[in-house]
Write a protein that holds these residues in place. Structure first.
Motif, PDB file in Angstrom:
ATOM      1  N   VAL A 105      -2.406 -11.781   3.173  1.00  0.00           N
ATOM      2  CA  VAL A 105      -3.660 -11.052   3.369  1.00  0.00           C
ATOM      3  C   VAL A 105      -3.914 -10.252   2.098  1.00  0.00           C
ATOM      4  O   VAL A 105      -3.127  -9.372   1.740  1.00  0.00           O
ATOM      5  CB  VAL A 105      -3.591 -10.120   4.587  1.00  0.00           C
ATOM      6  N   VAL A 106      -4.983 -10.586   1.393  1.00  0.00           N
ATOM      7  CA  VAL A 106      -5.329  -9.895   0.153  1.00  0.00           C
ATOM      8  C   VAL A 106      -6.264  -8.743   0.505  1.00  0.00           C
ATOM      9  O   VAL A 106      -7.382  -8.954   0.997  1.00  0.00           O
ATOM     10  CB  VAL A 106      -5.995 -10.853  -0.852  1.00  0.00           C
ATOM     11  N   LEU A 107      -5.804  -7.529   0.249  1.00  0.00           N
ATOM     12  CA  LEU A 107      -6.590  -6.333   0.570  1.00  0.00           C
ATOM     13  C   LEU A 107      -7.182  -5.778  -0.723  1.00  0.00           C
ATOM     14  O   LEU A 107      -6.488  -5.122  -1.501  1.00  0.00           O
ATOM     15  CB  LEU A 107      -5.713  -5.278   1.238  1.00  0.00           C
ATOM     16  N   GLU A 108      -8.438  -6.037  -0.921  1.00  0.00           N
ATOM     17  CA  GLU A 108      -9.144  -5.518  -2.090  1.00  0.00           C
ATOM     18  C   GLU A 108     -10.240  -4.573  -1.605  1.00  0.00           C
ATOM     19  O   GLU A 108     -11.314  -4.997  -1.184  1.00  0.00           O
ATOM     20  CB  GLU A 108      -9.735  -6.656  -2.915  1.00  0.00           C
ATOM     21  N   ASP A 109      -9.929  -3.292  -1.631  1.00  0.00           N
ATOM     22  CA  ASP A 109     -10.891  -2.265  -1.233  1.00  0.00           C
ATOM     23  C   ASP A 109     -11.407  -2.514   0.190  1.00  0.00           C
ATOM     24  O   ASP A 109     -12.604  -2.475   0.464  1.00  0.00           O
ATOM     25  CB  ASP A 109     -12.062  -2.201  -2.220  1.00  0.00           C
ATOM     26  N   ARG A 110     -10.469  -2.771   1.085  1.00  0.00           N
ATOM     27  CA  ARG A 110     -10.823  -2.925   2.487  1.00  0.00           C
ATOM     28  C   ARG A 110      -9.653  -2.498   3.361  1.00  0.00           C
ATOM     29  O   ARG A 110      -8.536  -2.276   2.870  1.00  0.00           O
ATOM     30  CB  ARG A 110     -11.246  -4.355   2.817  1.00  0.00           C
ATOM     31  N   ALA A 111      -9.918  -2.362   4.643  1.00  0.00           N
ATOM     32  CA  ALA A 111      -8.907  -1.895   5.588  1.00  0.00           C
ATOM     33  C   ALA A 111      -8.846  -2.831   6.787  1.00  0.00           C
ATOM     34  O   ALA A 111      -9.858  -3.423   7.183  1.00  0.00           O
ATOM     35  CB  ALA A 111      -9.224  -0.475   6.052  1.00  0.00           C
ATOM     36  N   VAL A 112      -7.640  -2.955   7.348  1.00  0.00           N
ATOM     37  CA  VAL A 112      -7.431  -3.734   8.564  1.00  0.00           C
ATOM     38  C   VAL A 112      -6.525  -2.922   9.484  1.00  0.00           C
ATOM     39  O   VAL A 112      -5.824  -2.009   9.041  1.00  0.00           O
ATOM     40  CB  VAL A 112      -6.786  -5.111   8.273  1.00  0.00           C
ATOM     41  N   LYS A 113      -6.535  -3.247  10.750  1.00  0.00           N
ATOM     42  CA  LYS A 113      -5.641  -2.596  11.699  1.00  0.00           C
ATOM     43  C   LYS A 113      -4.355  -3.406  11.809  1.00  0.00           C
ATOM     44  O   LYS A 113      -4.388  -4.630  11.909  1.00  0.00           O
ATOM     45  CB  LYS A 113      -6.296  -2.474  13.070  1.00  0.00           C
ATOM     46  N   TYR A 114      -3.219  -2.694  11.785  1.00  0.00           N
ATOM     47  CA  TYR A 114      -1.940  -3.392  11.915  1.00  0.00           C
ATOM     48  C   TYR A 114      -0.939  -2.496  12.642  1.00  0.00           C
ATOM     49  O   TYR A 114      -0.600  -1.413  12.158  1.00  0.00           O
ATOM     50  CB  TYR A 114      -1.380  -3.783  10.548  1.00  0.00           C
ATOM     51  N   MET A 115      -0.502  -2.922  13.804  1.00  0.00           N
ATOM     52  CA  MET A 115       0.525  -2.231  14.601  1.00  0.00           C
ATOM     53  C   MET A 115       0.248  -0.724  14.702  1.00  0.00           C
ATOM     54  O   MET A 115       1.121   0.102  14.489  1.00  0.00           O
ATOM     55  CB  MET A 115       1.914  -2.483  14.010  1.00  0.00           C
ATOM     56  N   GLY A 116      -0.977  -0.384  15.014  1.00  0.00           N
ATOM     57  CA  GLY A 116      -1.348   1.002  15.227  1.00  0.00           C
ATOM     58  C   GLY A 116      -1.777   1.753  13.988  1.00  0.00           C
ATOM     59  O   GLY A 116      -2.261   2.885  14.086  1.00  0.00           O
ATOM     60  N   ALA A 117      -1.620   1.160  12.808  1.00  0.00           N
ATOM     61  CA  ALA A 117      -1.978   1.830  11.556  1.00  0.00           C
ATOM     62  C   ALA A 117      -3.296   1.292  11.012  1.00  0.00           C
ATOM     63  O   ALA A 117      -3.663   0.129  11.239  1.00  0.00           O
ATOM     64  CB  ALA A 117      -0.879   1.634  10.518  1.00  0.00           C
ATOM     65  N   ASN A 118      -3.995   2.149  10.292  1.00  0.00           N
ATOM     66  CA  ASN A 118      -5.156   1.722   9.514  1.00  0.00           C
ATOM     67  C   ASN A 118      -4.631   1.371   8.124  1.00  0.00           C
ATOM     68  O   ASN A 118      -4.336   2.248   7.312  1.00  0.00           O
ATOM     69  CB  ASN A 118      -6.189   2.850   9.430  1.00  0.00           C
ATOM     70  N   LEU A 119      -4.476   0.084   7.865  1.00  0.00           N
ATOM     71  CA  LEU A 119      -3.839  -0.399   6.640  1.00  0.00           C
ATOM     72  C   LEU A 119      -4.920  -0.658   5.596  1.00  0.00           C
ATOM     73  O   LEU A 119      -5.770  -1.533   5.767  1.00  0.00           O
ATOM     74  CB  LEU A 119      -3.051  -1.669   6.938  1.00  0.00           C
ATOM     75  N   THR A 149     -10.882   5.179   5.139  1.00  0.00           N
ATOM     76  CA  THR A 149      -9.945   5.925   5.973  1.00  0.00           C
ATOM     77  C   THR A 149     -10.477   6.093   7.394  1.00  0.00           C
ATOM     78  O   THR A 149     -11.679   6.097   7.634  1.00  0.00           O
ATOM     79  CB  THR A 149      -9.648   7.312   5.374  1.00  0.00           C
ATOM     80  N   ASP A 150      -9.534   6.229   8.311  1.00  0.00           N
ATOM     81  CA  ASP A 150      -9.848   6.465   9.721  1.00  0.00           C
ATOM     82  C   ASP A 150      -9.449   7.901  10.039  1.00  0.00           C
ATOM     83  O   ASP A 150      -8.252   8.212  10.108  1.00  0.00           O
ATOM     84  CB  ASP A 150      -9.067   5.479  10.585  1.00  0.00           C
ATOM     85  N   PRO A 151     -10.416   8.801  10.211  1.00  0.00           N
ATOM     86  CA  PRO A 151     -10.093  10.226  10.426  1.00  0.00           C
ATOM     87  C   PRO A 151      -9.173  10.475  11.610  1.00  0.00           C
ATOM     88  O   PRO A 151      -8.413  11.448  11.619  1.00  0.00           O
ATOM     89  CB  PRO A 151     -11.463  10.879  10.634  1.00  0.00           C
ATOM     90  N   GLY A 152      -9.208   9.621  12.618  1.00  0.00           N
ATOM     91  CA  GLY A 152      -8.382   9.835  13.805  1.00  0.00           C
ATOM     92  C   GLY A 152      -7.141   8.973  13.848  1.00  0.00           C
ATOM     93  O   GLY A 152      -6.389   9.027  14.824  1.00  0.00           O
ATOM     94  N   GLY A 153      -6.902   8.198  12.801  1.00  0.00           N
ATOM     95  CA  GLY A 153      -5.791   7.264  12.816  1.00  0.00           C
ATOM     96  C   GLY A 153      -4.741   7.567  11.770  1.00  0.00           C
ATOM     97  O   GLY A 153      -4.832   8.558  11.031  1.00  0.00           O
ATOM     98  N   TYR A 154      -3.737   6.705  11.714  1.00  0.00           N
ATOM     99  CA  TYR A 154      -2.678   6.818  10.717  1.00  0.00           C
ATOM    100  C   TYR A 154      -3.053   5.913   9.549  1.00  0.00           C
ATOM    101  O   TYR A 154      -3.115   4.686   9.688  1.00  0.00           O
ATOM    102  CB  TYR A 154      -1.332   6.412  11.300  1.00  0.00           C
ATOM    103  N   ASN A 155      -3.327   6.506   8.412  1.00  0.00           N
ATOM    104  CA  ASN A 155      -3.832   5.782   7.247  1.00  0.00           C
ATOM    105  C   ASN A 155      -2.688   5.445   6.298  1.00  0.00           C
ATOM    106  O   ASN A 155      -2.075   6.333   5.690  1.00  0.00           O
ATOM    107  CB  ASN A 155      -4.888   6.619   6.529  1.00  0.00           C
ATOM    108  N   LEU A 156      -2.414   4.141   6.189  1.00  0.00           N
ATOM    109  CA  LEU A 156      -1.344   3.629   5.348  1.00  0.00           C
ATOM    110  C   LEU A 156      -1.985   2.869   4.189  1.00  0.00           C
ATOM    111  O   LEU A 156      -2.670   1.864   4.400  1.00  0.00           O
ATOM    112  CB  LEU A 156      -0.443   2.700   6.175  1.00  0.00           C
ATOM    113  N   LEU A 157      -1.789   3.368   2.987  1.00  0.00           N
ATOM    114  CA  LEU A 157      -2.468   2.845   1.799  1.00  0.00           C
ATOM    115  C   LEU A 157      -1.530   2.065   0.903  1.00  0.00           C
ATOM    116  O   LEU A 157      -0.438   2.540   0.569  1.00  0.00           O
ATOM    117  CB  LEU A 157      -3.078   4.007   1.000  1.00  0.00           C
ATOM    118  N   LEU A 158      -1.955   0.868   0.502  1.00  0.00           N
ATOM    119  CA  LEU A 158      -1.284   0.108  -0.543  1.00  0.00           C
ATOM    120  C   LEU A 158      -2.115   0.241  -1.812  1.00  0.00           C
ATOM    121  O   LEU A 158      -3.293  -0.128  -1.837  1.00  0.00           O
ATOM    122  CB  LEU A 158      -1.160  -1.372  -0.151  1.00  0.00           C
TER     123      LEU A 158
END
Length: 246
Positions: A105-119, A149-158
């Protein structure tokens, strides 16, 4: 070498186990990277995060990179963000297409949900700007993160770059995985790394875990080399980051 780091996190993401791979620079550990892949498999990660410079722009070998990722996705889902070396490639589009075809999964300036995190994944700023020109990179990064970012979630940044830790913190990121610093290349006792790209001599963020308020950042020493072919007191590493309930 495997480095284990635990980070406290909310219950909804606790237990998440991440294998962090950075700055491979087309290096091979065993034929076909069998040693590296074996280490990854032994760790039983929930996901593999590749934070840039999978290839080296000076001696690019796409086949080696794509073969590694094609094997890695059999271990765990692979999420990838490009680094500054990918930004220098005239045929980066070919690499990206190959990575996606291999199952990453190539993440270029975008976010996806993964196992409860906003990745979240950020492209390296060198895709848009050459270097940190008059503070433009932090401003650009801040603008991107405000939309992801998700203000109410757990934001995990690569993100490939550790030097923008303050921007990540101010943007409400909970955990950042980065590389780029190569551990400071030469590590001196009681001092740390000697030099890192975009940080210069005695870099502030070169290896390990950094915490400020709610934001944690893990900087990998990486696996390969680029301009400077040698390391001192600075073994290549994969980092296993495990989230534990706070």
């Amino acid at each position: 070498m495997v480095t284990n780091i635990t980070v406290k996190a909310p219950r909804e993401v606790s237990g998440l186990r991440i294998a962090h791979v950075s700055d491979l620079h087309n290096a091979e550990f065993g034929a076909g990277n069998r040693e590296l892949l074996g280490l990854l498999a032994e760790q039983e990660p929930d996901l593999i995060a590749v934070t840039g410079d999978l290839v080296d722009s000076r001696h690019t070998d796409m086949n080696t990179a794509l073969s590694f990722v094609g094997e890695a996705v059999e271990i765990a889902p692979v999420y990838y963000v490009p680094g500054n070396h990918e930004a220098r490639l005239s045929d980066y589009g070919e690499l990206r297409a190959g990575l996606e075809a291999a199952g990453a999964v190539v993440l270029e300036d975008r976010a996806v949900k993964y196992m409860g995190a906003n990745l979240i994944g950020l492209s390296d700023p060198d895709f848009a700007l050459l270097g940190d020109i008059f503070g433009e990179v932090p401003a650009m990064t801040r603008a991107k993160l405000s939309e992801l970012t998700d203000p109410g979630g757990y934001n995990l940044l690569l993100s490939h770059r550790p030097e923008h830790f303050e921007t990540y913190k101010d943007s409400g990121i909970d955990l950042v995985l980065t590389g780029h610093a190569h551990g400071g290349q030469f590590r001196l006792p009681f001092i740390g790394g000697l030099i890192a790209p975009n940080q210069g001599f005695f870099p502030k963020y070169d290896s390990g875990l950094y915490t400020d308020g709610r934001t944690n950042m893990v900087v990998s020493r990486g696996l390969g080399n680029s301009i400077i072919p040698l390391r001192f007191n600075n073994r290549p590493e994969i980092v296993i980051v495990e989230l534990v309930e706070e």
